[in-house]
Scaffold this motif. Structure first.
Motif, PDB file in Angstrom:
ATOM      1  N   ILE A 166      15.152  -7.429   2.122  1.00 59.49           N
ATOM      2  CA  ILE A 166      14.154  -8.431   1.760  1.00 59.49           C
ATOM      3  C   ILE A 166      12.940  -8.334   2.678  1.00 59.49           C
ATOM      4  CG2 ILE A 166      13.699 -10.911   1.670  1.00 59.49           C
ATOM      5  CD1 ILE A 166      16.614 -11.284   0.783  1.00 59.49           C
ATOM      6  N   ALA A 167      13.198  -8.116   3.956  1.00 62.66           N
ATOM      7  CA  ALA A 167      12.092  -7.984   4.915  1.00 62.66           C
ATOM      8  C   ALA A 167      11.227  -6.771   4.581  1.00 62.66           C
ATOM      9  CB  ALA A 167      12.651  -7.881   6.336  1.00 62.66           C
ATOM     10  N   GLN A 168      11.874  -5.653   4.219  1.00 63.79           N
ATOM     11  CA  GLN A 168      11.119  -4.455   3.848  1.00 63.79           C
ATOM     12  C   GLN A 168      10.266  -4.715   2.607  1.00 63.79           C
ATOM     13  OE1 GLN A 168      13.468  -0.702   3.844  1.00 63.79           O
ATOM     14  NE2 GLN A 168      15.087  -1.932   4.767  1.00 63.79           N
ATOM     15  N   ALA A 169      10.853  -5.376   1.598  1.00 64.61           N
ATOM     16  CA  ALA A 169      10.104  -5.668   0.372  1.00 64.61           C
ATOM     17  C   ALA A 169       8.950  -6.622   0.652  1.00 64.61           C
ATOM     18  CB  ALA A 169      11.034  -6.253  -0.685  1.00 64.61           C
ATOM     19  N   SER A 170       9.144  -7.555   1.584  1.00 66.58           N
ATOM     20  CA  SER A 170       8.067  -8.479   1.945  1.00 66.58           C
ATOM     21  C   SER A 170       6.907  -7.736   2.595  1.00 66.58           C
ATOM     22  CB  SER A 170       8.589  -9.563   2.887  1.00 66.58           C
ATOM     23  OG  SER A 170       9.610 -10.329   2.251  1.00 66.58           O
ATOM     24  N   VAL A 171       7.238  -6.739   3.402  1.00 68.45           N
ATOM     25  CA  VAL A 171       6.187  -5.910   4.010  1.00 68.45           C
ATOM     26  C   VAL A 171       5.397  -5.180   2.926  1.00 68.45           C
ATOM     27  CG1 VAL A 171       5.765  -3.884   5.452  1.00 68.45           C
ATOM     28  CG2 VAL A 171       7.371  -5.643   6.209  1.00 68.45           C
ATOM     29  N   GLU A 172       6.104  -4.646   1.918  1.00 66.88           N
ATOM     30  CA  GLU A 172       5.421  -3.981   0.804  1.00 66.88           C
ATOM     31  C   GLU A 172       4.508  -4.959   0.065  1.00 66.88           C
ATOM     32  OE1 GLU A 172       5.307  -0.789  -0.143  1.00 66.88           O
ATOM     33  OE2 GLU A 172       6.433  -0.349   1.689  1.00 66.88           O
ATOM     34  N   GLY A 173       4.980  -6.214  -0.058  1.00 66.30           N
ATOM     35  CA  GLY A 173       4.150  -7.229  -0.706  1.00 66.30           C
ATOM     36  C   GLY A 173       2.866  -7.486   0.063  1.00 66.30           C
ATOM     37  N   GLN A 174       2.949  -7.509   1.391  1.00 66.20           N
ATOM     38  CA  GLN A 174       1.748  -7.687   2.212  1.00 66.20           C
ATOM     39  C   GLN A 174       0.788  -6.514   2.032  1.00 66.20           C
ATOM     40  OE1 GLN A 174       0.768 -10.303   4.082  1.00 66.20           O
ATOM     41  NE2 GLN A 174       2.561 -11.430   3.330  1.00 66.20           N
ATOM     42  N   LYS A 175       1.328  -5.297   1.933  1.00 72.28           N
ATOM     43  CA  LYS A 175       0.476  -4.124   1.735  1.00 72.28           C
ATOM     44  C   LYS A 175      -0.241  -4.185   0.383  1.00 72.28           C
ATOM     45  CE  LYS A 175       2.415  -0.173   2.801  1.00 72.28           C
ATOM     46  NZ  LYS A 175       3.465   0.875   2.902  1.00 72.28           N
ATOM     47  N   ILE A 176       0.494  -4.665  -0.642  1.00 80.81           N
ATOM     48  CA  ILE A 176      -0.129  -4.787  -1.958  1.00 80.81           C
ATOM     49  C   ILE A 176      -1.252  -5.819  -1.921  1.00 80.81           C
ATOM     50  CG2 ILE A 176       0.257  -5.469  -4.361  1.00 80.81           C
ATOM     51  CD1 ILE A 176       3.081  -4.348  -4.130  1.00 80.81           C
ATOM     52  N   LYS A 177      -1.063  -6.905  -1.166  1.00 78.56           N
ATOM     53  CA  LYS A 177      -2.118  -7.917  -1.045  1.00 78.56           C
ATOM     54  C   LYS A 177      -3.371  -7.323  -0.419  1.00 78.56           C
ATOM     55  CE  LYS A 177       0.773 -12.077  -0.856  1.00 78.56           C
ATOM     56  NZ  LYS A 177       1.207 -13.233  -0.030  1.00 78.56           N
ATOM     57  N   TYR A 178      -3.195  -6.470   0.583  1.00 81.05           N
ATOM     58  CA  TYR A 178      -4.354  -5.800   1.178  1.00 81.05           C
ATOM     59  C   TYR A 178      -5.018  -4.858   0.166  1.00 81.05           C
ATOM     60  CZ  TYR A 178      -3.149  -7.519   5.854  1.00 81.05           C
ATOM     61  OH  TYR A 178      -2.898  -8.317   6.937  1.00 81.05           O
ATOM     62  N   ASP A 179      -4.179  -4.178  -0.615  1.00 80.52           N
ATOM     63  CA  ASP A 179      -4.732  -3.297  -1.657  1.00 80.52           C
ATOM     64  C   ASP A 179      -5.520  -4.111  -2.685  1.00 80.52           C
ATOM     65  OD1 ASP A 179      -3.619  -1.051  -0.501  1.00 80.52           O
ATOM     66  OD2 ASP A 179      -1.822  -1.062  -1.764  1.00 80.52           O
ATOM     67  N   GLN A 180      -4.996  -5.288  -3.031  1.00 83.10           N
ATOM     68  CA  GLN A 180      -5.694  -6.147  -3.992  1.00 83.10           C
ATOM     69  C   GLN A 180      -7.037  -6.600  -3.429  1.00 83.10           C
ATOM     70  OE1 GLN A 180      -2.373  -8.969  -4.587  1.00 83.10           O
ATOM     71  NE2 GLN A 180      -2.543  -8.563  -6.782  1.00 83.10           N
ATOM     72  N   TYR A 181      -7.034  -6.976  -2.156  1.00 78.26           N
ATOM     73  CA  TYR A 181      -8.291  -7.419  -1.536  1.00 78.26           C
ATOM     74  C   TYR A 181      -9.327  -6.303  -1.554  1.00 78.26           C
ATOM     75  CZ  TYR A 181     -11.634  -8.702   2.087  1.00 78.26           C
ATOM     76  OH  TYR A 181     -12.793  -8.951   2.769  1.00 78.26           O
ATOM     77  N   MET A 182      -8.908  -5.098  -1.150  1.00 77.86           N
ATOM     78  CA  MET A 182      -9.849  -3.971  -1.128  1.00 77.86           C
ATOM     79  C   MET A 182     -10.298  -3.604  -2.543  1.00 77.86           C
ATOM     80  SD  MET A 182     -10.586  -3.247   1.907  1.00 77.86           S
ATOM     81  CE  MET A 182     -11.562  -1.815   1.430  1.00 77.86           C
ATOM     82  N   ALA A 183      -9.382  -3.680  -3.507  1.00 70.22           N
ATOM     83  CA  ALA A 183      -9.743  -3.363  -4.888  1.00 70.22           C
ATOM     84  C   ALA A 183     -10.760  -4.364  -5.429  1.00 70.22           C
ATOM     85  CB  ALA A 183      -8.497  -3.342  -5.763  1.00 70.22           C
ATOM     86  N   GLU A 184     -10.573  -5.652  -5.097  1.00 68.65           N
ATOM     87  CA  GLU A 184     -11.530  -6.666  -5.533  1.00 68.65           C
ATOM     88  C   GLU A 184     -12.898  -6.446  -4.898  1.00 68.65           C
ATOM     89  OE1 GLU A 184      -9.594 -10.223  -4.411  1.00 68.65           O
ATOM     90  OE2 GLU A 184      -8.146 -10.195  -6.076  1.00 68.65           O
ATOM     91  N   GLN A 185     -12.902  -6.077  -3.617  1.00 69.09           N
ATOM     92  CA  GLN A 185     -14.177  -5.800  -2.947  1.00 69.09           C
ATOM     93  C   GLN A 185     -14.851  -4.559  -3.532  1.00 69.09           C
ATOM     94  OE1 GLN A 185     -15.657  -7.838  -0.510  1.00 69.09           O
ATOM     95  NE2 GLN A 185     -14.015  -9.152  -1.300  1.00 69.09           N
ATOM     96  N   ASN A 186     -14.063  -3.527  -3.786  1.00 74.77           N
ATOM     97  CA  ASN A 186     -14.622  -2.318  -4.400  1.00 74.77           C
ATOM     98  C   ASN A 186     -15.163  -2.608  -5.796  1.00 74.77           C
ATOM     99  OD1 ASN A 186     -14.086  -0.619  -2.226  1.00 74.77           O
ATOM    100  ND2 ASN A 186     -12.043  -0.095  -2.957  1.00 74.77           N
ATOM    101  N   ALA A 187     -14.433  -3.436  -6.549  1.00 80.94           N
ATOM    102  CA  ALA A 187     -14.890  -3.794  -7.892  1.00 80.94           C
ATOM    103  C   ALA A 187     -16.217  -4.542  -7.835  1.00 80.94           C
ATOM    104  CB  ALA A 187     -13.825  -4.633  -8.594  1.00 80.94           C
TER     105      ALA A 187
END
Length: 456
Positions: A345-366
């Motif tokens: 669960i901890a590993q999956a939560s870390v992946e979730g945090q990485k996806i949130k950063y990807d979403q932020y960068m994708a929104e900024q790039n958009a």
């Protein structure tokens, strides 16, 4: 609703024009932008691969559903004991006269046995199964978004390559028109030179310009063929298919202005939606791991027939078969797994945090892509207006210089310079038109509305 526009566009293509475009694809012919996009959406290999991924996700969902349906198995078992396993028992068990301190070794069973039966099991409760169903459905949506994103890229690529080919062909038309003018001028100068009314150097100048122009035409012909072949690759049709492109009205000044009025709702972008689905899948993965803390309950039943013999005579009709049957429930309650699920669960939560950063960068790039596309389109429109004025001015200069030359008030070099300037002005004008259409496509793509490029 808007995210389904591209799906509706493809469906409209299939209903209204697919057969017509397919006939021209097989026979060759003149294609509009809409027909080129239609063929690209139908034949491009990247789209076909994305659709196969989508199909595989559908089968995976059905596979998961199947785990919750009754599971039926048939089985058979034949044993031939070359030596029947011996068993040791205390003395006196079978024979009271035997000393109890002795050990009697006997063989229980017969040398041959056969068993055949069927068993059925049914999952009654599994939290992991319920979460898996949700994940499978979300996975299907995820791959559908990937397909739509690929379709969007194909529409964009086909449109830009279509514009590029049309622009190059317009440049070829420009060179051919100038070539005809120079040819006529060469004939006039040649006649004048033969009658001592013109200098040889003037005649040579015209010939040099004519040769240079013919070389440009040869190079441009190669460029047209290369761009057409690449367009065919994007469309997914064989490169040896003969095609011609319908003339496109590049003088439509309303289309780019309409693009500037587009709704700037960037949530329609498929790349942002894909990241959103990735976050959903990661959350479901966490829920699936947590479901490992829940008990699992299943029911089972087994019916079998057994036969025993000292020799292989099981096929005899007189042989006795003994039926056995059982039903039951199986409950599995997890108690301790060495903190494996906690760390997963901890590993999956870390992946979730990485996806949130990807979403932020994708929104900024958009956001950056949208702002850049708006700025690029506005500047391109202004530059096109300037090029249009420059083209009109070059045409006037050539006309006036030609009149002065015919009246003997201007040298031939001025006329040739004016002709060259007009040719360059037209080429710059055509290139700027492509810049405007490219900027328009970029703006539509930055807002996830690339399908509007066909309507305009």
């Amino acid at each position: 609703m808007k995210k389904h526009c591209l799906i509706g566009l493809i469906a409209t293509f299939c209903l209204t024009g697919s057969l017509f475009a397919q006939d021209k694809f097989q026979e060759g012919g003149v294609f509009t932008l809409q027909e080129c996009i239609e063929l690209g959406l139908k034949h491009n290999t990247e789209i076909k691969k994305a659709q196969l991924d989508e199909e595989a996700a559908n089968y995976q969902r059905k596979e998961i559903i199947g785990t919750g349906l009754p599971q039926v198995d048939a089985y058979g078992d034949y044993n031939n004991f070359l030596d029947v396993y011996p068993q040791a028992i205390p003395g006196g068990v079978l024979d009271p006269n035997t000393d109890p301190s002795d050990i009697n070794v006997i063989a229980f069973g017969v040398p041959q046995s056969m068993k055949a039966g069927a068993q059925i099991s049914q999952l009654i409760f599994s939290q992991s199964y319920l979460v898996g169903l949700k994940a499978a459905k979300t996975s299907e949506q995820f791959y559908r978004l990937l397909t739509q994103m690929t379709e969007e890229d194909i529409v964009y690529d086909v449109a830009l390559n279509y514009y590029s080919v049309i622009s190059t062909e317009l440049q070829m038309d420009n060179l051919e028109a100038n070539h005809d003018q120079l040819k006529r001028l060469e004939e006039i100068i040649k006649s004048q030179y033969e009658n001592d009314l013109a200098r040889k150097v003037d005649y040579n100048r015209v010939k040099v310009n004519l040769t240079t122009l013919e070389t440009e035409m040869d190079n441009l012909e190669i460029t047209i063929e290369q761009r057409k072949n690449y367009l065919k690759l994007v469309m997914g049709i064989p490169v040896n298919t003969p095609i011609s492109l319908e003339e496109y009205d590049f003088k439509d000044n309303l289309s780019p202005l309409q693009a500037l009025q587009v709704d700037a709702d960037l949530s329609q972008r498929y790349d942002l939606q894909v990241l959103g689905k990735q976050q959903e899948l990661n959350d479901l993965n966490i829920n699936n791991i947590k479901s490992g803390y829940y008990p699992t309950l299943s029911a089972f039943a087994d019916v079998n027939y057994n036969a025993f013999s000292t020799e292989f005579d099981f096929l005899s009709s007189s042989h006795m078969w003994y039926r056995g049957a059982l039903i039951g429930l199986k409950l599995s309650v997890p108690i301790f797994d060495g903190f494996q699920k906690k760390n997963k669960i901890a590993q999956a939560s870390v992946e979730g945090q990485k996806i949130k950063y990807d979403q932020y960068m994708a929104e900024q790039n958009a956001e950056a892509e949208y702002l850049n596309a708006v700025k690029k389109l506005k500047n391109s429109i202004r530059s096109l207006q300037a090029q249009e004025s420059n083209l009109q001015l070059s045409e006037d200069v050539l006309q006036q210089t030609g009149e002065l030359y015919r009246e003997g008030l201007s040298p031939l070099t001025d006329l040739l310079d004016a002709e060259t300037t007009l040719r360059q002005a037209r080429s710059s004008y055509y290139r700027q038109i492509i810049n405007v259409k490219t900027a328009e496509a970029d703006l539509y793509k930055s807002t996830g509305q690339i399908e509007k490029i066909i309507k305009n």
